[in-house]
Scaffold this active site. Structure first.
Site: not given
Ligand code: MRU
Length: 363
Positions: A52-54, A89, A198, A239, A249-250
């Site tokens: 996970r993470g963009a 996603r 996370q 993201d 973002n999250k």
């Molecule tokens: O749902 P996730 O864990 O994939 O979400 C991740 C985030 O929101 C991060 O802040 C974002 O992807 C930046 S990653 C360098």
């Protein structure tokens, strides 16, 4: 970051023609590796958030598409496999960006040449991510050096935008790691990031492992922390960032930005340019992932014997809504920290970034 160089989130094995990733659903309790070698395994890893993470989502998908082309390099399969990966996603735009990069690498090639070209592009994207995150760290460190501090610099972050979310360094955590290397004392307030936590399970693990002083706090405590003067800046990832500087973002990021604004605390967003959706005029056009309500209704963890378990928190039959991301308007963002430098979060700032990228040529 010598120790972390040995542990990166995604490895490509050219002999076995497969990818190995850290299964992030097992952290922080177990460091477990997962092998990905079929389209289905790549889709499952992204969809179930083993990765996970963009940026990492994008690179994983790039390898998934490239390996699928090694099986069947026809135009039909290229289109079908891209479509399947794209659906894993919805919010992180790096996924679409990386799939396009791989597709462009094979355009006009004979089917027999496509897999090698696609793989070469996936490998290059992985390498580029490492370099870009390193540069985000350098630019971010300059910002951090300019902030007034009394002792260690107190940085608040949300979710996980560290090396687990990229390949190495991370985005928001890259300046933190570089500050540590440069001898600038830092302390990180890690917000837990309900409902998937996370912050608690990934960011706290990363920072502890790297020896960066950090303190886990409940999401709901962040407003008071910001008001009290305990935070020198907020630093988060993204993201998808719209062409006007609105940041997705999250979920929970927006509330931190509001509280930071009200408290006069700078709010920085660190992102590679691949996270900018140039076709998206403003944040309200960004698709927000709606996840299963069970993530909210239950909580998972391990007991004292490290036995995994899930407990129900809410009354049986309770309805839950679980949007996974939110939009922070550009007006609340102090600056965007990218691999190209630091930009204003505005249409003008993003246009400057675009010009800079165009002048440095294609990838
Ligand atoms: O749902 P996730 O864990 O994939 O979400 C991740 C985030 O929101 C991060 O802040 C974002 O992807 C930046 S990653 C360098």
């Amino acid at each position: 970051m010598a120790a972390l160089d040995k542990l990166t989130s995604l490895h490509w094995d050219p002999v076995a023609m497969r990818v190995r990733v850290i299964d992030q659903t097992e952290l922080p309790h177990r460091l477990q590796w997962q092998t990905l070698d079929t389209l289905q395994s790549f889709c499952h890893a992204i969809n179930s958030m083993q990765v996970r993470g963009a940026p990492l989502i994008g690179i994983t998908a790039a390898f998934g598409l490239a390996l699928e082309l090694a099986r069947d390099a026809s135009d039909e399969n290229l289109e079908a496999a891209s479509a399947v990966l794209l659906q894993t996603r919805p919010t992180a735009v790096n996924l679409r960006w990386a799939l396009r990069q791989v597709s462009r690498a094979v355009v006009g090639l004979a089917p027999g040449e496509r897999a090698a070209a696609a793989l070469a592009r996936a490998i290059a994207l992985r390498q580029q991510d490492i370099e870009h995150c390193g540069r985000i760290g350098e630019h971010g460190l300059q910002l951090l050096r300019g902030l007034p501090r009394d002792g260690a610099l107190n940085i608040m972050t949300h979710c996980n935008a560290g090396w687990l979310a990229t390949i190495e360094w991370g985005t928001a955590l890259a300046p933190v790691y570089q500050a540590q290397q440069a001898g600038l004392p830092v302390h990180v307030w890690v917000s837990e990031t309900r409902p998937r936590n996370q912050g608690a399970s990934l960011t706290a693990w990363e920072l502890q492992r790297a020896g960066v002083p950090c303190t886990l706090v409940a999401d709901n405590s962040c407003g008071q922390l910001l008001r009290s003067g305990a935070v020198d800046c907020v630093l988060v990832g993204s993201d998808r960032t719209a062409a006007n500087g609105d940041v997705c973002n999250k979920v929970g990021t927006y509330l931190k930005a509001l509280a930071a604004h009200a408290s006069g605390v700078p709010f920085y967003v660190a992102l590679p340019a691949s996270t900018v959706d140039w076709s998206c005029a403003h944040g309200d056009l960004i698709p927000i992932e709606e996840r299963c309500g069970d993530e909210l209704l239950t909580i998972s963890g391990v007991d004292s014997e490290l036995r995994q378990g899930t407990l129900r928190l809410a009354p049986a039959g309770c309805r839950a809504a679980n949007p996974a991301f939110d939009i922070t308007p550009a007006s609340l963002v102090s600056a965007l920290v990218t691999e190209q430098g630091v930009y204003e979060a505005s249409e003008r700032g993003l246009a400057d970034l675009r010009r800079q990228i165009d002048s440095s040529g294609p990838m």
